[in-house]
Design a protein around this motif. Structure first.
Motif, short mmCIF file in Angstrom:
data_model
loop_
_atom_site.label_atom_id
_atom_site.label_comp_id
_atom_site.label_asym_id
_atom_site.label_seq_id
_atom_site.Cartn_x
_atom_site.Cartn_y
_atom_site.Cartn_z
N PHE A 176 0.83 -1.20 0.00
CA PHE A 176 0.00 0.00 0.00
C PHE A 176 0.87 1.25 0.00
O PHE A 176 0.63 2.19 -0.78
CB PHE A 176 -0.92 -0.02 1.23
CG PHE A 176 -1.90 1.11 1.30
CD1 PHE A 176 -2.86 1.27 0.33
CD2 PHE A 176 -1.87 2.01 2.36
CE1 PHE A 176 -3.79 2.31 0.39
CE2 PHE A 176 -2.79 3.04 2.44
CZ PHE A 176 -3.75 3.20 1.45
N ARG A 177 1.90 1.28 0.85
CA ARG A 177 2.78 2.45 0.90
C ARG A 177 3.52 2.66 -0.42
O ARG A 177 3.72 3.80 -0.86
CB ARG A 177 3.77 2.30 2.06
CG ARG A 177 3.13 2.46 3.44
CD ARG A 177 4.18 2.58 4.53
NE ARG A 177 4.91 1.33 4.72
CZ ARG A 177 4.54 0.39 5.57
NH1 ARG A 177 3.45 0.53 6.31
NH2 ARG A 177 5.26 -0.72 5.69
N LYS A 178 3.91 1.57 -1.06
CA LYS A 178 4.60 1.69 -2.35
C LYS A 178 3.66 2.25 -3.42
O LYS A 178 4.06 3.09 -4.24
CB LYS A 178 5.14 0.32 -2.79
CG LYS A 178 6.03 0.39 -4.03
CD LYS A 178 6.62 -0.97 -4.34
CE LYS A 178 7.69 -0.86 -5.43
NZ LYS A 178 7.22 -0.21 -6.66
N MET A 179 2.42 1.81 -3.41
CA MET A 179 1.44 2.34 -4.36
C MET A 179 1.23 3.83 -4.13
O MET A 179 1.14 4.62 -5.08
CB MET A 179 0.12 1.57 -4.23
CG MET A 179 0.18 0.13 -4.70
SD MET A 179 0.53 -0.06 -6.46
CE MET A 179 -0.99 0.60 -7.17
N LEU A 180 1.14 4.23 -2.88
CA LEU A 180 0.97 5.65 -2.56
C LEU A 180 2.16 6.46 -3.04
O LEU A 180 2.01 7.58 -3.56
CB LEU A 180 0.77 5.85 -1.06
CG LEU A 180 -0.49 5.25 -0.43
CD1 LEU A 180 -0.54 5.62 1.06
CD2 LEU A 180 -1.75 5.72 -1.13
N ALA A 181 3.35 5.92 -2.88
CA ALA A 181 4.56 6.65 -3.24
C ALA A 181 4.78 6.70 -4.75
O ALA A 181 5.24 7.72 -5.28
CB ALA A 181 5.77 6.00 -2.57
N ASP A 182 4.44 5.62 -5.45
CA ASP A 182 4.83 5.51 -6.86
C ASP A 182 3.71 5.77 -7.86
O ASP A 182 3.98 6.15 -9.01
CB ASP A 182 5.38 4.10 -7.14
CG ASP A 182 6.65 3.79 -6.36
OD1 ASP A 182 7.24 4.74 -5.82
OD2 ASP A 182 7.03 2.60 -6.29
N GLU A 183 2.47 5.56 -7.46
CA GLU A 183 1.38 5.58 -8.45
C GLU A 183 0.33 6.66 -8.22
O GLU A 183 -0.19 7.24 -9.17
CB GLU A 183 0.68 4.21 -8.47
CG GLU A 183 1.57 3.05 -8.88
CD GLU A 183 1.94 3.09 -10.35
OE1 GLU A 183 1.30 3.82 -11.12
OE2 GLU A 183 2.91 2.39 -10.72
N ILE A 184 0.01 6.92 -6.98
CA ILE A 184 -1.19 7.70 -6.66
C ILE A 184 -0.97 9.19 -6.93
O ILE A 184 0.08 9.74 -6.64
CB ILE A 184 -1.60 7.47 -5.19
CG1 ILE A 184 -1.88 5.98 -4.98
CG2 ILE A 184 -2.80 8.31 -4.81
CD1 ILE A 184 -2.81 5.37 -6.02
N GLU A 185 -2.01 9.83 -7.48
CA GLU A 185 -1.95 11.26 -7.77
C GLU A 185 -3.37 11.83 -7.82
O GLU A 185 -4.36 11.09 -7.81
CB GLU A 185 -1.24 11.51 -9.10
CG GLU A 185 -1.96 10.90 -10.29
CD GLU A 185 -1.24 11.11 -11.61
OE1 GLU A 185 -1.92 11.30 -12.63
OE2 GLU A 185 0.02 11.08 -11.62
N ALA A 186 -3.44 13.15 -7.88
CA ALA A 186 -4.74 13.81 -7.98
C ALA A 186 -5.19 13.80 -9.44
O ALA A 186 -4.94 14.73 -10.21
CB ALA A 186 -4.65 15.24 -7.47
N THR A 187 -5.84 12.72 -9.85
CA THR A 187 -6.30 12.60 -11.22
C THR A 187 -7.49 13.53 -11.47
O THR A 187 -8.05 14.12 -10.55
CB THR A 187 -6.73 11.15 -11.52
OG1 THR A 187 -7.85 10.83 -10.67
CG2 THR A 187 -5.61 10.17 -11.25
N VAL A 188 -7.87 13.63 -12.72
CA VAL A 188 -9.02 14.45 -13.10
C VAL A 188 -10.27 13.99 -12.37
O VAL A 188 -11.08 14.81 -11.89
CB VAL A 188 -9.24 14.38 -14.62
CG1 VAL A 188 -10.58 15.03 -15.00
CG2 VAL A 188 -8.10 15.07 -15.37
N VAL A 189 -10.44 12.68 -12.24
CA VAL A 189 -11.65 12.15 -11.60
C VAL A 189 -11.61 12.43 -10.09
O VAL A 189 -12.65 12.74 -9.49
CB VAL A 189 -11.81 10.65 -11.88
CG1 VAL A 189 -13.10 10.12 -11.24
CG2 VAL A 189 -11.84 10.40 -13.38
N VAL A 190 -10.44 12.33 -9.46
CA VAL A 190 -10.33 12.69 -8.05
C VAL A 190 -10.79 14.12 -7.84
O VAL A 190 -11.58 14.42 -6.93
CB VAL A 190 -8.88 12.52 -7.55
CG1 VAL A 190 -8.69 13.22 -6.20
CG2 VAL A 190 -8.52 11.05 -7.41
N GLU A 191 -10.30 15.02 -8.68
CA GLU A 191 -10.67 16.43 -8.54
C GLU A 191 -12.17 16.63 -8.67
O GLU A 191 -12.77 17.46 -7.95
CB GLU A 191 -9.92 17.26 -9.57
CG GLU A 191 -8.41 17.31 -9.31
CD GLU A 191 -7.65 18.02 -10.42
OE1 GLU A 191 -8.28 18.38 -11.44
OE2 GLU A 191 -6.42 18.21 -10.26
#
Length: 297
Positions: A176-191
């Motif tokens: 989970f921490r690796k996914m947060l560090a490497d993949e996760i971002e504020a995508t258009v859908v998140v916004e």
């Protein structure tokens, strides 16, 4: 990314949903789970591939209420559907077979690529684990471990291979921490999901008089509802996920969340069962009670 889909299944033995009386059995059908879902959905689409798939292929903008209703029904079937659970898992995999494209980072994606499909499922566990501290009570270590194993069972119902999901809590948190560090971002859908100024049509489900009334009152009702949706989405998201996405959260908001959840913890347990549990959960609980009574005779 690989586009190989996790579609194989053993026809001789269907994957079974979580057991009656388990941790997930108690949580997933409780009305408080409705408050947890926005955080889980937002965390899912913070993955660029998942966000792109939803952005390009979902009807969440044009049919938000229908999309929400179908998603909730599907989730309830995974846990309370009995023999229907595996059938629902097959339906979902079939539905996602054609969802593919290019994400915001220029990478090709497929909805059923193991890494994408597993992430969508994996997000449920940390949100449940975090949100129950506020809305229900903190899980014991034994309950946490049981919840994770039950969540793995749900993953099997959805067609996720064990090799594609961490098989223990000790393995899950580094993943989970690796996914947060490497993949996760504020995508258009998140916004969009945390925005308070994006238009949403009034509800189109329910009795006609209620729908007509909501349509008239929607310009007044929607702004505070949108602010509450943002508040509960960000507030019930695990703090490290919130930080990885870049969602602001203040000490004042935290105090407000704790007050709100304190009221919820007092009110919900005293509600009658028809108000406390969602339909599939009510029916499954009633059927289980009948089976237990019958077996004891």
């Amino acid at each position: 990314m690989s586009s190989e889909a996790p579609l194989g299944r053993d026809r001789k033995r269907e994957p079974e949903p979580p057991p009656p009386g388990g941790v997930l059995w108690s949580l997933a059908g409780d009305v408080r789970a409705l408050l947890m879902l926005p955080a889980a959905l937002t965390l899912q689409v913070a993955h660029p591939a998942v966000g792109a798939g939803v952005d390009e292929h979902s009807v969440f903008r044009t049919d938000p209420w229908g999309r929400g209703e179908r998603s909730l029904r599907s989730l309830q079937l995974w846990v309370y559907g009995g023999e229907e659970a595996a059938e629902e898992g097959r339906r979902l995999r079939k539905l996602h077979r054609t969802i593919q494209g290019t994400d915001s980072r220029g990478h090709r994606y497929h909805a059923l690529s193991p890494e994408n499909y597993a992430w969508v499922h994996a997000t449920g566990f940390p949100v449940y684990q975090h949100a129950t501290r506020y809305l229900v009570r903190p899980l014991t270590e034994a309950q946490e471990r049981a919840l994770y194993q039950e969540w793995l069972q749900v993953g099997r119902v959805l067609g996720i291979h064990d090799r594609d999901m961490p098989q223990s809590i000790e393995e899950f948190w580094p993943y989970f921490r690796k996914m947060l560090a490497d993949e996760i971002e504020a995508t258009v859908v998140v916004e969009e999901l945390v925005a308070t100024d994006r238009p949403v049509p009034p509800p189109d489900r329910g009795p006609l008089p209620v729908r007509l009334l909501l349509k008239v009152l929607w310009p007044v009702l929607f702004p505070p509802l949108a602010r509450f949706r943002r508040f509960i989405t960000i507030g019930l998201m695990p703090p490290d996920a919130r930080e990885a996405i870049g969602l602001e959260w203040t000490d004042a908001q935290e105090r407000k969340l704790r007050r709100f959840c304190g009221v919820v913890r007092v009110v919900v347990p005293v509600l009658p069962e028809r108000l406390r549990y969602l339909r599939f959960a009510r029916e499954a609980r009633a059927e289980h009670r009948r089976a237990v009574r019958g077996a004891s005779r």
